[in-house]
Design an enzyme around this catalytic site. Structure first.
Site, PDB file in Angstrom:
ATOM      1  N   ALA A 187       0.873  -1.174   0.000  1.00 30.95           N
ATOM      2  CA  ALA A 187       0.000   0.000   0.000  1.00 30.95           C
ATOM      3  C   ALA A 187       0.908   1.222   0.000  1.00 30.95           C
ATOM      4  CB  ALA A 187      -0.878  -0.013   1.244  1.00 30.95           C
ATOM      5  N   GLY A 190       0.569  -5.092   0.660  1.00 35.34           N
ATOM      6  CA  GLY A 190      -0.599  -5.152  -0.229  1.00 35.34           C
ATOM      7  C   GLY A 190      -0.301  -5.832  -1.556  1.00 35.34           C
ATOM      8  N   GLU A 235      -0.640  -9.421  -0.851  1.00 36.76           N
ATOM      9  CA  GLU A 235      -2.085  -9.650  -0.666  1.00 36.76           C
ATOM     10  C   GLU A 235      -2.831  -9.641  -1.993  1.00 36.76           C
ATOM     11  OE1 GLU A 235      -2.045  -6.432   2.326  1.00 36.76           O
ATOM     12  OE2 GLU A 235      -3.302  -7.748   3.534  1.00 36.76           O
ATOM     13  N   GLU A 250       4.302  -5.437   7.315  1.00 33.62           N
ATOM     14  CA  GLU A 250       3.510  -4.395   7.995  1.00 33.62           C
ATOM     15  C   GLU A 250       3.912  -4.153   9.445  1.00 33.62           C
ATOM     16  OE1 GLU A 250       2.269  -6.691   5.979  1.00 33.62           O
ATOM     17  OE2 GLU A 250       0.846  -5.757   4.607  1.00 33.62           O
TER      18      GLU A 250
HETATM   19  N1  COA Z   1       4.584   3.170  -0.567  1.00 30.45           N
HETATM   20  C1  COA Z   1       4.972   4.336  -1.089  1.00 30.45           C
HETATM   21  N2  COA Z   1       6.107   4.486  -1.779  1.00 30.45           N
HETATM   22  C2  COA Z   1       6.882   3.400  -1.937  1.00 30.45           C
HETATM   23  C3  COA Z   1       6.543   2.146  -1.417  1.00 30.45           C
HETATM   24  C4  COA Z   1       5.329   2.052  -0.696  1.00 30.45           C
HETATM   25  N3  COA Z   1       4.895   0.897  -0.175  1.00 30.45           N
HETATM   26  N4  COA Z   1       7.516   1.271  -1.718  1.00 30.45           N
HETATM   27  C5  COA Z   1       8.437   1.952  -2.434  1.00 30.45           C
HETATM   28  N5  COA Z   1       8.058   3.239  -2.555  1.00 30.45           N
HETATM   29  C6  COA Z   1       8.771   4.326  -3.252  1.00 30.45           C
HETATM   30  C7  COA Z   1       9.966   4.839  -2.442  1.00 30.45           C
HETATM   31  O1  COA Z   1       9.533   5.787  -1.467  1.00 30.45           O
HETATM   32  C8  COA Z   1      10.787   5.454  -3.543  1.00 30.45           C
HETATM   33  O2  COA Z   1      10.219   6.693  -3.900  1.00 30.45           O
HETATM   34  P1  COA Z   1      11.178   8.001  -4.125  1.00 30.45           P
HETATM   35  O3  COA Z   1      12.088   7.598  -5.254  1.00 30.45           O
HETATM   36  O4  COA Z   1      10.226   9.084  -4.474  1.00 30.45           O
HETATM   37  O5  COA Z   1      11.914   8.186  -2.839  1.00 30.45           O
HETATM   38  C9  COA Z   1      10.563   4.514  -4.724  1.00 30.45           C
HETATM   39  O6  COA Z   1       9.336   3.832  -4.446  1.00 30.45           O
HETATM   40  C10 COA Z   1      11.659   3.479  -4.889  1.00 30.45           C
HETATM   41  O7  COA Z   1      11.780   2.780  -3.651  1.00 30.45           O
HETATM   42  P2  COA Z   1      13.181   2.608  -2.870  1.00 30.45           P
HETATM   43  O8  COA Z   1      12.876   2.354  -1.430  1.00 30.45           O
HETATM   44  O9  COA Z   1      14.097   3.743  -3.177  1.00 30.45           O
HETATM   45  O10 COA Z   1      13.739   1.279  -3.576  1.00 30.45           O
HETATM   46  P3  COA Z   1      14.727   0.223  -2.954  1.00 30.45           P
HETATM   47  O11 COA Z   1      15.143  -0.657  -4.090  1.00 30.45           O
HETATM   48  O12 COA Z   1      15.806   0.881  -2.166  1.00 30.45           O
HETATM   49  O13 COA Z   1      13.870  -0.628  -1.905  1.00 30.45           O
HETATM   50  C11 COA Z   1      11.904  -1.836  -1.176  1.00 30.45           C
HETATM   51  C12 COA Z   1      12.789  -1.417  -2.365  1.00 30.45           C
HETATM   52  C13 COA Z   1      10.675  -2.547  -1.737  1.00 30.45           C
HETATM   53  C14 COA Z   1      12.683  -2.794  -0.270  1.00 30.45           C
HETATM   54  C15 COA Z   1      11.496  -0.588  -0.365  1.00 30.45           C
HETATM   55  O14 COA Z   1      10.967   0.381  -1.266  1.00 30.45           O
HETATM   56  C16 COA Z   1      10.446  -0.836   0.687  1.00 30.45           C
HETATM   57  O15 COA Z   1      10.763  -1.381   1.745  1.00 30.45           O
HETATM   58  N6  COA Z   1       9.183  -0.440   0.415  1.00 30.45           N
HETATM   59  C17 COA Z   1       8.107  -0.538   1.362  1.00 30.45           C
HETATM   60  C18 COA Z   1       7.610  -1.970   1.487  1.00 30.45           C
HETATM   61  C19 COA Z   1       6.512  -2.066   2.524  1.00 30.45           C
HETATM   62  O16 COA Z   1       6.733  -1.844   3.706  1.00 30.45           O
HETATM   63  N7  COA Z   1       5.297  -2.404   2.077  1.00 30.45           N
HETATM   64  C20 COA Z   1       4.168  -2.582   2.934  1.00 30.45           C
HETATM   65  C21 COA Z   1       3.420  -1.316   3.049  1.00 30.45           C
HETATM   66  S1  COA Z   1       2.005  -1.530   4.106  1.00 30.45           S
END
Ligand code: COA
Length: 261
Positions: A68, A113, A116, A136
């Site tokens: 999400a 999400g 999910e 989460e």
């Molecule tokens: N919501 C909003 N933005 C998200 C996102 C999310 N769930 N997951 C990634 N993004 C965005 C990042 O903020 C970043 O945006 P920016 O370039 O404007 O800063 C962009 O997507 C790229 O992500 P980034 O974190 O730089 O890539 P990465 O390769 O370093 O890491 C992940 C990848 C997936 C490990 C990391 O993005 C992450 O942990 N995301 C969240 C996962 C999560 O907790 N999901 C459950 C949400 S309830």
């Protein structure tokens, strides 16, 4: 065909409808617009008779859906949180109960999400670089789009609790071992593998496929005896023209021509 702000959609000549979540710069995170548009795109699957089956995937090679959209969480009240989860549940239930087959083509991160969404689809095929998890708890919440239930249904209570409580991410091979995905293929072959699976399924009697979906999901519904549901739906299948055609074709040693009636 409708057009969307956050989705790309395409219907091929075999009746396969591909929905691609198109927020690659945000790793295809599910914001409110994506959820709302997904709802409308799934309605298209239900309503458009030219659509025989569907694929849901994410744009790019890095991420299916990274969860999400966390940027929408700031300042959310309890009531808003419940409403957000309810909306997600409504859309994902609609995917799960769709009478036409829907496959998740998991092309990278399927976190929160995203995992999910993949689990709400009938089948999941993953690319070798796919990663799955429900992180989460790292944010102080639990999955809100059905993850605690569908993960438990798919991989069992012990492993589900482990993934849900540690927030750990697993790779595609591990997901396959746990039964979280149906198959793992090379990234370049992912969409073709999903299409081949859908073509196999959509060459069967469509009414029977819809009854398989309904009957299997009866297993998980409170107050419903899935065995009774199966008996009822078996009877309904027997009353179709496709059943007469399927049995006649077998006896005449030819391929059946199903009409979905
Ligand atoms: N919501 C909003 N933005 C998200 C996102 C999310 N769930 N997951 C990634 N993004 C965005 C990042 O903020 C970043 O945006 P920016 O370039 O404007 O800063 C962009 O997507 C790229 O992500 P980034 O974190 O730089 O890539 P990465 O390769 O370093 O890491 C992940 C990848 C997936 C490990 C990391 O993005 C992450 O942990 N995301 C969240 C996962 C999560 O907790 N999901 C459950 C949400 S309830």
């Amino acid at each position: 065909m409708k057009s969307y702000q956050t989705l790309l959609t395409e219907l091929d000549d075999k009746g396969i409808f591909t929905i691609t979540i198109n927020r690659e710069d945000k790793l295809n995170a599910l914001n409110k617009t994506v959820i709302s548009e997904l709802n409308d795109a799934v309605d298209e699957i239900y309503q458009n008779s030219a659509i025989k089956g569907a694929i849901i995937t994410g744009k790019g090679i890095k991420s299916f859906v990274a969860g999400a959209d966390i940027s929408e969480f700031k300042g959310m009240t309890e009531a808003e949180g419940k409403a957000l989860a309810q909306r997600g549940h409504d859309v994902f239930d609609k995917i799960e109960l769709c009478p036409k087959p829907i496959i998740a083509a998991v092309n990278g991160f399927a976190l929160g999400g995203g995992c999910e969404l993949a689990m709400a689809c009938h089948l999941r095929i993953a690319s070798e670089n796919a990663k799955f998890g429900q992180p989460e708890v790292k944010l102080g919440i639990i999955p809100g789009y059905g993850g605690t239930q569908r993960l438990t249904q798919l991989i069992g209570k012990g492993k589900a609790l482990e993934l849900l409580m540690t927030g750990d991410t697993i790779d595609a091979a591990c997901a396959a071992k746990l039964g979280l995905v149906n198959d793992v293929v090379q990234t370049v072959e992912l969409l073709d593998a999903c299409k081949a699976m859908l073509q196999k399924i959509t060459s069967m009697a469509p009414f029977a496929i819809a009854q398989v979906i309904q009957s299997v999901y009866a297993h998980f519904k409170d107050g419903i005896n899935g065995f009774d549901t199966e008996i009822e739906l078996f009877g309904k299948c027997v009353a179709t023209e496709d059943f007469a055609e399927g049995t006649a074709a077998f006896l005449e040693k030819r391929k059946p021509v199903f009409k979905g009636k």
